[in-house]
Design a protein around this motif. Structure first.
Motif, mmCIF file in Angstrom:
data_model
loop_
_atom_site.group_PDB
_atom_site.id
_atom_site.type_symbol
_atom_site.label_atom_id
_atom_site.label_comp_id
_atom_site.label_asym_id
_atom_site.label_seq_id
_atom_site.Cartn_x
_atom_site.Cartn_y
_atom_site.Cartn_z
ATOM 1 N N ASP A 1 50.252 39.569 35.866
ATOM 2 C CA ASP A 1 49.831 38.193 36.178
ATOM 3 C C ASP A 1 50.734 37.187 35.471
ATOM 4 O O ASP A 1 51.105 36.151 36.031
ATOM 5 C CB ASP A 1 48.390 37.944 35.712
ATOM 6 C CG ASP A 1 47.390 38.810 36.452
ATOM 7 O OD1 ASP A 1 47.674 39.161 37.616
ATOM 8 O OD2 ASP A 1 46.346 39.142 35.867
ATOM 9 N N LEU A 2 51.051 37.497 34.231
ATOM 10 C CA LEU A 2 51.864 36.562 33.456
ATOM 11 C C LEU A 2 53.294 36.511 33.979
ATOM 12 O O LEU A 2 53.912 35.449 34.016
ATOM 13 C CB LEU A 2 51.851 36.952 31.975
ATOM 14 C CG LEU A 2 50.486 36.830 31.295
ATOM 15 C CD1 LEU A 2 50.561 37.301 29.850
ATOM 16 C CD2 LEU A 2 49.988 35.385 31.334
ATOM 17 N N ALA B 1 53.422 38.146 27.416
ATOM 18 C CA ALA B 1 53.014 39.513 27.743
ATOM 19 C C ALA B 1 53.797 40.505 26.898
ATOM 20 O O ALA B 1 53.600 41.698 26.995
ATOM 21 C CB ALA B 1 53.241 39.790 29.223
ATOM 22 N N GLY C 1 34.223 36.217 40.383
ATOM 23 C CA GLY C 1 34.814 35.419 39.321
ATOM 24 C C GLY C 1 35.433 36.226 38.200
ATOM 25 O O GLY C 1 35.827 35.671 37.201
ATOM 26 N N ILE C 2 35.534 37.533 38.346
ATOM 27 C CA ILE C 2 36.226 38.306 37.326
ATOM 28 C C ILE C 2 37.698 37.965 37.411
ATOM 29 O O ILE C 2 38.290 38.007 38.472
ATOM 30 C CB ILE C 2 36.041 39.824 37.542
ATOM 31 C CG1 ILE C 2 34.599 40.179 37.255
ATOM 32 C CG2 ILE C 2 36.984 40.616 36.639
ATOM 33 C CD1 ILE C 2 34.313 41.658 37.331
ATOM 34 N N ARG C 3 38.237 37.628 36.303
ATOM 35 C CA ARG C 3 39.638 37.262 36.323
ATOM 36 C C ARG C 3 40.322 37.755 35.068
ATOM 37 O O ARG C 3 40.202 37.173 34.011
ATOM 38 C CB ARG C 3 39.751 35.743 36.433
ATOM 39 C CG ARG C 3 41.156 35.319 36.660
ATOM 40 C CD ARG C 3 41.191 33.987 37.342
ATOM 41 N NE ARG C 3 42.571 33.668 37.658
ATOM 42 C CZ ARG C 3 42.912 32.589 38.324
ATOM 43 N NH1 ARG C 3 42.008 31.761 38.738
ATOM 44 N NH2 ARG C 3 44.174 32.349 38.571
ATOM 45 N N GLY C 4 41.000 38.835 35.199
ATOM 46 C CA GLY C 4 41.733 39.382 34.070
ATOM 47 C C GLY C 4 43.045 38.643 33.899
ATOM 48 O O GLY C 4 43.315 37.670 34.602
ATOM 49 N N LEU C 5 43.836 39.096 32.959
ATOM 50 C CA LEU C 5 45.118 38.450 32.712
ATOM 51 C C LEU C 5 46.080 39.542 32.272
ATOM 52 O O LEU C 5 46.258 39.788 31.098
ATOM 53 C CB LEU C 5 44.940 37.396 31.608
ATOM 54 C CG LEU C 5 45.936 36.263 31.545
ATOM 55 C CD1 LEU C 5 46.091 35.584 32.888
ATOM 56 C CD2 LEU C 5 45.486 35.251 30.508
ATOM 57 N N SER C 6 46.650 40.216 33.256
ATOM 58 C CA SER C 6 47.518 41.343 32.938
ATOM 59 C C SER C 6 48.941 40.876 32.712
ATOM 60 O O SER C 6 49.290 39.723 32.985
ATOM 61 C CB SER C 6 47.500 42.332 34.101
ATOM 62 O OG SER C 6 48.129 41.735 35.218
ATOM 63 N N ALA C 7 49.743 41.777 32.217
ATOM 64 C CA ALA C 7 51.158 41.463 32.023
ATOM 65 C C ALA C 7 51.788 41.052 33.360
ATOM 66 O O ALA C 7 52.605 40.133 33.411
ATOM 67 C CB ALA C 7 51.884 42.673 31.447
ATOM 68 N N THR D 1 38.439 36.640 31.977
ATOM 69 C CA THR D 1 37.495 37.538 31.306
ATOM 70 C C THR D 1 38.206 38.413 30.287
ATOM 71 O O THR D 1 37.571 39.124 29.527
ATOM 72 C CB THR D 1 36.805 38.453 32.338
ATOM 73 O OG1 THR D 1 37.816 39.054 33.150
ATOM 74 C CG2 THR D 1 35.850 37.662 33.205
ATOM 75 N N ASP D 2 39.522 38.369 30.259
ATOM 76 C CA ASP D 2 40.270 39.109 29.257
ATOM 77 C C ASP D 2 39.932 38.611 27.861
ATOM 78 O O ASP D 2 39.492 37.468 27.694
ATOM 79 C CB ASP D 2 41.774 38.913 29.487
ATOM 80 C CG ASP D 2 42.413 40.135 30.120
ATOM 81 O OD1 ASP D 2 41.774 40.716 31.011
ATOM 82 O OD2 ASP D 2 43.534 40.492 29.717
ATOM 83 N N VAL E 1 29.146 41.926 33.699
ATOM 84 C CA VAL E 1 29.775 40.794 34.364
ATOM 85 C C VAL E 1 29.517 40.894 35.857
ATOM 86 O O VAL E 1 29.537 41.980 36.415
ATOM 87 C CB VAL E 1 31.295 40.745 34.111
ATOM 88 C CG1 VAL E 1 31.598 39.951 32.871
ATOM 89 C CG2 VAL E 1 31.860 42.146 33.986
ATOM 90 N N GLN F 1 28.763 43.092 28.170
ATOM 91 C CA GLN F 1 29.578 43.934 29.047
ATOM 92 C C GLN F 1 29.194 43.763 30.511
ATOM 93 O O GLN F 1 29.824 44.324 31.387
ATOM 94 C CB GLN F 1 29.426 45.407 28.661
ATOM 95 C CG GLN F 1 29.564 45.669 27.181
ATOM 96 C CD GLN F 1 31.014 45.648 26.717
ATOM 97 O OE1 GLN F 1 31.880 45.183 27.440
ATOM 98 N NE2 GLN F 1 31.269 46.133 25.526
#
Lengths: 318, 168
Positions: free
Chosen positions: B123-124, A230, B115-121, A146-147, B111, B109
């Protein structure tokens, strides 16, 4: 036994070299375990004479199998695995990008929609063909997140999040976003960051020297494959990718302002929204990007025939 | 009680949806730089005024590379890259005209919590290579001629255009 296997794997060339760089200990351990399994089961037991080739097979989830193709052409002699950081070949660039992208896919898999994936590859491939690196085997994907973000990796790998895709209103906007990422690959922006780390930190420009006691150092320098995504690039690299992405989309016959439209949309997203946290951390503010684009464009595109927006062809997600 | 709650939620939702639609007349925008306002959307059209950086503008229309705007002092057309959408201090809950027109307003906006799936630093940093997904991605690789056919089907023709130089 394990020791022997580890040394065999160590000696097996390009792919393993990179894997080491990214996640030394763990990957090595996993690979060794897999190898032991394989040997036990008698399945893919390598004959001693062909060890260097076979050794790429033990760790499917670490990218072994693609490396077979690149390793075939680019693998250095088994005894001295090294990655030519000073001047990587196209194959090395692709193998590196595969490692980074595969790791990103580990964080967020592809959206399970074959038609969508095909569509972004069609648009991306056509835009990439307008660049001076049309010869790369360009690959595009939409990932389940969702990002709002998009990523590029050396050798022609481009990912865009579902969150960003859902903000798009036309194919021209998609082309603009992909154009920006394609530009990073063409200008080798990420590769240069990795090279700098390698050459500054480790002198000789080879990874082979890192094996052994320095594994922690190597890990610290490179982290996992996706970690590079990142990190921030130079601000100027982002502005350059904006300018080039816009031109690439225009060359492809699209409306020039697709990327600018998307920057407008992103600029309207609440800065405290977590979906843009990483994007805003790693990129200049959208306002600044728009203003810089405007400064570069001036009146220079006034005589360009209006391109197509193709709203109706944009693949709709359910 | 439950019904009251439902009604309350419904009222709130309806109000939220209604606000951007009511405000549709013009989009708020902010000048990103000083630029000339012209009578028509052409570079050689008559000058009718100026905008200065951070001026509030109302965006009325878009045509090619131009936006029709109105400020307290003047109205006319400016280059679209000179104006950003949204007020200078926008909290950004508003949707653009395009969002509303395309039916996206009100959904963007919202949601669901599954199933919310962010992608943070983070996570990476902790991500592990996924061979299966990589293979899938590779299976979609297209050739240059595939791209060309797709372009032709959409009526896209390549255009010659040099890269732009960076502004100082």
């Amino acid at each position: 036994m394990t020791k022997l296997l580890i040394s065999l794997i160590l000696a097996s060339g390009l792919f393993v070299t990179q894997t080491m760089a990214y996640d030394f200990g763990k990957v090595l351990e996993d690979a060794a375990k897999k190898k032991i399994e394989a040997v036990k089961n008698g399945g893919e037991t390598p004959a001693p004479a062909t060890v260097p080739d076979k050794a790429t097979s033990p760790a499917p989830e670490t990218g072994a199998s693609s490396a077979t193709s690149s390793a075939a052409t680019a693998a250095p002699p088994p005894a001295q695995p090294e990655f030519n950081w000073k001047n990587p070949s196209k194959e090395e660039e692709i193998a590196l990008g595969r490692e980074i992208t595969g790791s990103l896919l580990g964080a967020a898999p592809l959206v399970k929609d074959e038609a969508l994936q095909k569509y972004v590859n069609q648009v991306g491939r056509w835009v990439a063909s307008q660049s001076e690196r049309a010869d790369l085997p360009w690959k595009f994907g939409v990932i389940e997140s969702t990002d709002i973000n998009a990523f590029a990796a050396p050798g022609g790998y481009v990912l865009i999040t579902k969150g960003l895709y859902q903000k798009l209103h036309s194919e021209a906007q998609l082309a603009g976003v992909l154009g920006h990422e394609i530009a990073h690959v063409v200008k080798k922006h990420q590769l240069k960051v990795l090279q700098k780390q390698q050459l500054l930190g480790y002198g000789a420009g080879k990874l082979s020297g890192l094996f052994g006691k320095n594994d922690k150092l190597a890990k610290k320098a490179l982290g996992t494959g996706a970690e590079i995504s990142a990190r921030s690039l130079d601000k100027d690299a982002e502005f350059e990718a904006d300018r080039m992405g816009m031109v690439l989309a225009t060359r492809a016959g699209y409306d020039t302002y697709g990327l600018a439209d998307v920057l407008q949309t992103i600029g309207q997203t609440n800065k405290s929204d977590s979906s843009v946290a990483l994007l805003f951390k790693t990129h200049p503010a959208p306002d600044e990007r728009l203003a810089r684009l405007g400064d570069s464009v001036g009146g220079s595109l006034d005589n360009i025939k209006a391109g197509k927006t193709l709203e109706n062809r944009l693949y709709k997600l359910n | 009680m439950k019904d009251n709650l439902k009604l309350l939620i419904l009222t709130i939702v309806t109000t939220c949806l209604a606000v951007p639609i009511l405000a549709l007349g013009a989009d708020a925008g902010t000048a990103l730089k000083t630029d000339t306002v012209r009578a028509e959307p052409f570079a050689d059209a008559k000058t009718v005024g100026n905008i200065n950086k951070n001026d509030s503008v109302d965006i009325l229309n878009k045509k090619g590379a131009w936006l029709q705007i109105k400020t307290k002092k003047t109205s006319g057309w400016v280059r679209l890259l000179s104006v950003k959408r949204g007020a200078a201090t926008a909290s950004n809950n508003g949707k653009s005209v395009i969002d509303v027109a395309s039916g996206r307003a009100g959904t963007g906006q919202v949601v669901s919590t599954t199933g919310i799936r962010g992608l943070s630093a983070e996570d990476l940093k902790s991500a592990k290579f996924n061979e299966e997904e990589m293979k899938k991605m590779e299976s979609h690789t297209l050739s240059a001629s595939d791209g060309q056919s797709f372009a032709s089907a959409g009526g896209l023709n390549s255009v010659k255009l040099a890269y732009l130089k960076g502004a100082k």
